[in-house]
Scaffold this motif. Structure first.
Motif, PDB file in Angstrom:
ATOM      1  N   PHE A 312     -10.522  -2.783  -1.020  1.00  0.00           N
ATOM      2  CA  PHE A 312      -9.307  -3.318  -0.640  1.00  0.00           C
ATOM      3  C   PHE A 312      -8.390  -3.363  -1.941  1.00  0.00           C
ATOM      4  CE2 PHE A 312     -12.155  -6.890  -2.001  1.00  0.00           C
ATOM      5  CZ  PHE A 312     -11.155  -7.749  -2.558  1.00  0.00           C
ATOM      6  N   GLY A 313      -9.284  -2.608  -3.057  1.00  0.00           N
ATOM      7  CA  GLY A 313      -8.494  -2.859  -4.303  1.00  0.00           C
ATOM      8  C   GLY A 313      -6.883  -2.551  -4.537  1.00  0.00           C
ATOM      9  N   ARG A 314      -6.770  -1.382  -3.822  1.00  0.00           N
ATOM     10  CA  ARG A 314      -5.526  -0.633  -3.691  1.00  0.00           C
ATOM     11  C   ARG A 314      -4.672  -1.458  -2.826  1.00  0.00           C
ATOM     12  NH1 ARG A 314      -2.856   3.104  -0.482  1.00  0.00           N
ATOM     13  NH2 ARG A 314      -4.308   3.602   0.916  1.00  0.00           N
ATOM     14  N   GLN A 315      -5.121  -2.141  -1.722  1.00  0.00           N
ATOM     15  CA  GLN A 315      -4.433  -2.654  -0.580  1.00  0.00           C
ATOM     16  C   GLN A 315      -3.867  -4.146  -1.412  1.00  0.00           C
ATOM     17  OE1 GLN A 315      -7.056  -0.887   0.090  1.00  0.00           O
ATOM     18  NE2 GLN A 315      -6.052   0.589   1.411  1.00  0.00           N
ATOM     19  N   ALA A 316      -4.871  -4.571  -1.969  1.00  0.00           N
ATOM     20  CA  ALA A 316      -4.606  -5.773  -2.983  1.00  0.00           C
ATOM     21  C   ALA A 316      -3.221  -5.685  -3.794  1.00  0.00           C
ATOM     22  CB  ALA A 316      -5.654  -6.394  -3.552  1.00  0.00           C
ATOM     23  N   SER A 317      -3.461  -4.712  -4.537  1.00  0.00           N
ATOM     24  CA  SER A 317      -2.338  -4.517  -5.425  1.00  0.00           C
ATOM     25  C   SER A 317      -1.028  -4.255  -4.718  1.00  0.00           C
ATOM     26  CB  SER A 317      -2.628  -3.159  -6.404  1.00  0.00           C
ATOM     27  OG  SER A 317      -3.432  -3.416  -7.161  1.00  0.00           O
ATOM     28  N   VAL A 318      -1.058  -3.599  -3.623  1.00  0.00           N
ATOM     29  CA  VAL A 318       0.249  -3.120  -2.739  1.00  0.00           C
ATOM     30  C   VAL A 318       0.671  -4.477  -2.312  1.00  0.00           C
ATOM     31  CG1 VAL A 318       0.957  -2.231  -0.453  1.00  0.00           C
ATOM     32  CG2 VAL A 318      -0.548  -0.927  -2.121  1.00  0.00           C
ATOM     33  N   ILE A 373      -2.161   1.319  -8.356  1.00  0.00           N
ATOM     34  CA  ILE A 373      -2.219   1.990  -7.136  1.00  0.00           C
ATOM     35  C   ILE A 373      -2.011   3.443  -7.448  1.00  0.00           C
ATOM     36  CG2 ILE A 373      -0.571   2.524  -5.328  1.00  0.00           C
ATOM     37  CD1 ILE A 373       0.392  -0.383  -5.696  1.00  0.00           C
ATOM     38  N   SER A 374      -1.504   3.746  -8.685  1.00  0.00           N
ATOM     39  CA  SER A 374      -1.479   5.224  -8.699  1.00  0.00           C
ATOM     40  C   SER A 374      -2.651   5.890  -9.146  1.00  0.00           C
ATOM     41  CB  SER A 374      -0.189   5.654  -9.952  1.00  0.00           C
ATOM     42  OG  SER A 374      -0.629   5.100 -11.055  1.00  0.00           O
ATOM     43  N   ALA A 378      -4.736   8.831  -7.570  1.00  0.00           N
ATOM     44  CA  ALA A 378      -5.256   9.932  -8.600  1.00  0.00           C
ATOM     45  C   ALA A 378      -6.797  10.344  -8.158  1.00  0.00           C
ATOM     46  CB  ALA A 378      -4.828   9.640  -9.797  1.00  0.00           C
ATOM     47  N   ARG A 379      -7.698   9.279  -7.766  1.00  0.00           N
ATOM     48  CA  ARG A 379      -8.914   9.361  -7.611  1.00  0.00           C
ATOM     49  C   ARG A 379      -9.018  10.109  -5.983  1.00  0.00           C
ATOM     50  NH1 ARG A 379      -9.568   4.366 -10.292  1.00  0.00           N
ATOM     51  NH2 ARG A 379     -10.009   3.200  -8.177  1.00  0.00           N
TER      52      ARG A 379
END
Length: 379
Positions: A312-318, A373-374, A378-379
């Motif tokens: 959920f790391g990306r969603q947390a940043s979003v 997020i970017s 990229a990953r």
């Protein structure tokens, strides 16, 4: 306006009802006074702890609430809708509990968690430094080995509850590079530890933010949380969850601003009708409501992923990015709705606008969230 929440069970509904009762009684009636006078609400966090609101997402065996993050964050939002500074400090306290709860030994958890989760010990989070804010790997505060423990030397910055907290999740360098940072649970009162004058902030005046100066203060070896060199991993993992706390704070603040603007627009008349009935203003309020609802949905999506054990790391940043940018826009628009009155301190919306700004900055600036997020993409 009371938000109609989709909650998983009756226990969660009862918890939100209790939170609203306490927030109205203990927070809403005191917020204006303390924010204007810039005074700390002594005893308030003990009250929140006694009600079980300071340990909600942690295990019941240590006195926590055992609640999913989805529910905990909605409690934070309810607190923020009444008093943003208290909600932020509650989120930071939850963040400070994270290293002990997730990486502490059974003995460390037994020693500290029950008092922290009950609010008998209030926690702060000490990661940032004057030259190491968005880049925690650049921190220079040192923890040098000493007989039976460590000597801490250096300066930390931007500590919510600085000088008031009983314990601090402290990150200090025990080696070189990214693997040379370790985590400690440090006491708030230690020989060789002093705090700077509270920062003269734009908002969130009731809870101090300070620097901390460590001049060879001694910490016992059992205050090391996890292994040496594991600190940065702990810090970044904690921040994923902490960003959701700030997203919930921002959403609550935006909801409060929207409510104030709608209430004013229903009473104020121009050209023979209430201003909410003028299409130009009605559409502005509609956009504000859409933003608040979207922010809430975004942080709940990330929380549900966390609760399900999914990444959920990306969603947390979003969520942090969307909710805090929304709070800044909605509070600014609320001032516009009130016109000249909105620019005065007689109405809360000017305070809401000032408070919203910092939410785009702490727990990682929104520029850092875009970087996170970017990199995920990229990953």
């Amino acid at each position: 306006m009371t938000v109609e929440r989709l909650l998983p069970d009756q226990d969660a509904r009862d918890l939100i009802a209790l939170t609203r009762e306490i927030a109205d009684k203990e927070l809403a009636r005191r917020a204006d006074e303390h924010e204007r006078a810039e005074t700390y609400p002594e005893g308030l966090f003990a009250t929140l702890g006694a009600a079980g609101l300071l340990g909600l997402p942690y295990p019941e065996e240590y006195g926590g609430g055992g609640q999913p993050y989805e529910v905990y964050l909605q409690v934070i939002e309810e607190l923020a809708a009444r008093w943003a500074a208290v909600a932020v400090a509650t989120s930071v306290h939850t963040l400070a509990c994270f290293p002990v709860a997730t990486q502490g030994t059974p003995e460390q958890r037994e020693r500290w968690l029950p008092d922290m989760l009950a609010g008998r010990l209030v926690g702060g989070y000490s990661l940032s430094e004057p030259q190491a804010g968005s880049d925690p790997a650049a921190l220079t505060c040192r923890a040098d080995p000493a007989d039976g423990g460590y000597r801490i030397t250096g300066t930390k910055a931007w500590i919510t509850h600085g000088g008031k907290a009983d314990l601090y999740a402290l990150f200090a360098r025990t080696g070189e590079g990214r693997r040379g940072v370790s985590c400690f649970l440090a006491p708030g009162a230690a020989d060789g530890l002093t705090f700077g004058r509270p920062e003269d902030k734009m908002g969130l005046h009731a809870v101090p933010t300070t620097s901390a100066h460590w001049d060879g203060a001694f910490l016992e070896a059992d205050r090391l949380i996890g292994e040496e060199g594991q600190g940065l991993q702990i810090a970044l993992s904690a921040l994923d969850s902490g960003r959701l706390g700030i997203a919930a704070c921002a959403t609550g603040l935006a909801q409060a601003a929207l409510d104030e603007a709608v209430a004013y627009a229903k009473e104020r008349e121009t050209f023979g009708k209430k201003i909410i009935d003028h299409q130009g203003l009605g559409f502005l309020l509609a956009d504000m409501a859409a933003g608040v609802d979207s922010a809430r949905a975004t942080y709940l999506d990330a929380a549900r992923r966390r609760d399900a054990g999914l990444p959920f790391g990306r969603q947390a940043s979003v969520a942090k990015l969307v909710a805090t940018d929304t709070a800044m826009k909605v509070t600014t628009d609320a001032v516009q709705v009130l016109g000249g009155y909105g620019y005065t301190r007689d109405f809360r919306v000017e305070r809401y606008m000032r408070e919203a700004k910092i939410m785009q900055i702490f727990e990682g600036t929104n520029q850092i969230q875009r970087l996170v997020i970017s990199r995920h993409l990229a990953r």
